[in-house]
Write an enzyme that holds these catalytic residues in place. Sequence first.
Site, short mmCIF file in Angstrom:
data_model
loop_
_atom_site.label_atom_id
_atom_site.label_comp_id
_atom_site.label_asym_id
_atom_site.label_seq_id
_atom_site.Cartn_x
_atom_site.Cartn_y
_atom_site.Cartn_z
N GLY A 1 3.20 -2.51 8.12
CA GLY A 1 3.49 -3.13 9.07
C GLY A 1 5.04 -3.61 9.11
N THR B 1 0.60 -1.25 -0.01
CA THR B 1 -0.04 0.29 0.35
C THR B 1 0.92 1.37 -0.08
OG1 THR B 1 -0.02 0.40 2.21
CG2 THR B 1 -1.88 -1.00 1.39
N GLU C 1 -5.68 -5.57 4.34
CA GLU C 1 -6.02 -6.53 3.24
C GLU C 1 -7.29 -5.96 2.45
OE1 GLU C 1 -2.90 -7.33 3.28
OE2 GLU C 1 -2.82 -7.23 5.71
#
Length: 676
Positions: A188, A149, A443
């Site tokens: 992350g 992303t 997701e």
Amino acid sequence: MSFPDNLKPKEPSGASLLARERQQSPIAVDALGAHIFAGTGFLARQARVLSVMAAEPLLDKSRQQQLSRVDRVRLGLARGKLLRRLQARHGWDMDDYHMAAYLLGEQSPYRLHVGMFRTTIQEQASDAQRAYWMPRVDAWEVTGTYSQTELGHGSNVRGVELEARWDPAAKEFVVHSPTLTAAKWWNGSLGRTANHAVLMAQLMVPDPKRKGEYVSHGPQAFIAQIRDAKTHLPLEGIVIGDIGVKIGFASMDNGYMLFDQLRIPHSALLSRYVQLDPETSVFSKSPNAALSYGTMTSIRTVLVEEAGTHLARAVTIAIRYTAIRQQFKDKDSQDPGRDELQVLDYPTVQYRLFPLLAAAFALQYTGKVMRQDYAKTRGEVEQGNLDGLAVMHSHSSGLKSLSTEITNAGIETCRRAMGGHGYGSGSGLVEMQKDYQAKPILEGDNWMITQQTSSFLIKRMAAAVETRGEPAKDQTDAQLKTFLDQKDQGRAFDILNNDSDIQESFRWRAASMTYDAYKARVVDKKKHNDLLIQFHKLSHAHSSSIMVASFFTTLTSSHDLPPETKEVVLDLYRLFAYTAIQAESYECKDLDALPDRIQALLARIRPHAVKLVDAWQIPDYLLDSALGRYDGNVYDDLFNRAHRLNPLNDVVFNPDYKDDEIIKGSGERKPLSSKL
């Protein structure tokens, strides 16, 4: 000993109320638990791993919610390192490690390393790349993240802006962020932890026909080092940082990253399904586009199963606490000495909680089926059979959307059902609720990814129409052709008296909505954008049919439950289906009869509610909840957390508005803003 140390809660205590609840139900808790987790070794693994974790002071949760975000990330990193050392010390396999992470119940800064980073390399690297990288990944010699992303693009993977331009002379890729919106964002484990990353970037190859121009081959996966192995500082040409405070994920370092002409070798392109010839610069694309989304499919499958475990936690807390909490006497009782009613005795509470209890069972059954299907599909892919990829991608997208919506809303419903104490940290829901709010958008945004499910179904309906009269090639084809053959005369389902008809009615509705979407898009040529709401509803209807079928098939095909226990779980199946039908106002002849049937099911389930949640065997350590304790000592625990564990109670403030001093006796008079 202080005065509060001598006080006890009034009787009947929480412990005695839960004991009474457990005595009144014949549910075989151990048998039901073994049935839920059959074939997984889950409960034995949980007990074994938990016994190791319980001996580690660093894993104590009693004060963690009082920490600042910086301290939470530090604690998360320390705990992540400890879990890896425990894995080595005790010979844990990856399932043991994941169990430990599950029991800890927080977002570890290593989560992306053991999840998406490892999965992508395992599934998309060539044999040679696997041989080189997997030993390093599993030994944690490198620490990785998955960077897809971007600041300007999330669910639209095709739209990512990061470029990897092929330099034929140097035989290298030049990774570059051409715009600010090309910055990797939300990844992350990136902000402070990872030193390597899987990058999704547009593969740009020189155009042989137009000098100086490039041809894009779409987003591809590359692996690259991003930080120095010794200093842990970003490599030259890379800017990395943590994006800051989020609603949840306090212990996770979600990051951003920009590239300025970073060169990476030809071997960085993950080449199991795509190749770029270093000599000719000819690109060979994947034989199936779904292969490039393998990591997303894997994670979405996990999220379906996680939805069940998270909802089970929230429901366990809410049902135990509402069985203990007493409020108001029965207005129709003539006995002045009668106790106040247990909150769980109110139908208005049952109506909110018991459908979620049923949904948690449905999600767990569905998650188990999805995990088995994914393993089967991946095995077939490794053997060269790609037939199941599209189905798996479609199912995982739709179910991820529906399951995370159910659980996200369900956690909030549980919190509200518990009244005032549900708002406090002692509920065990504060951190879980904040963390879980990310699931419907990560997701793949839940509204966007349902297009993937609906597009798949429309294509399958078009194929079924074209091959009508021919033998069905798979279950989906058979379901759609059955509908086509019978749609003109219709079907009648006895959902009140036939459990099999319930699942068939869901399948019929999904097929009917698929046909309507096919007609609107393919036959009537309506604009895609004008049909998005219809597509979303279709995806959820299809996913609901999978959940209902998974629930019914798993339960009825098992022979490991005593009859009375199985019948109670069948009531949960009926309740899950009926409440879904009622919520969506399904077209069925029995719609008006459902309210009375649902209320009857609530009354039947009520005596068994506590033992039903006991069957999940969720440890108190994971729940971290005063309200949801197995032993029922709710009020003792709530007072202990407030009176003894709250560090704010150790600070004496100076409330005199005329005096700038904040902490009494400290003499410190600098305003807080000067310290920030």
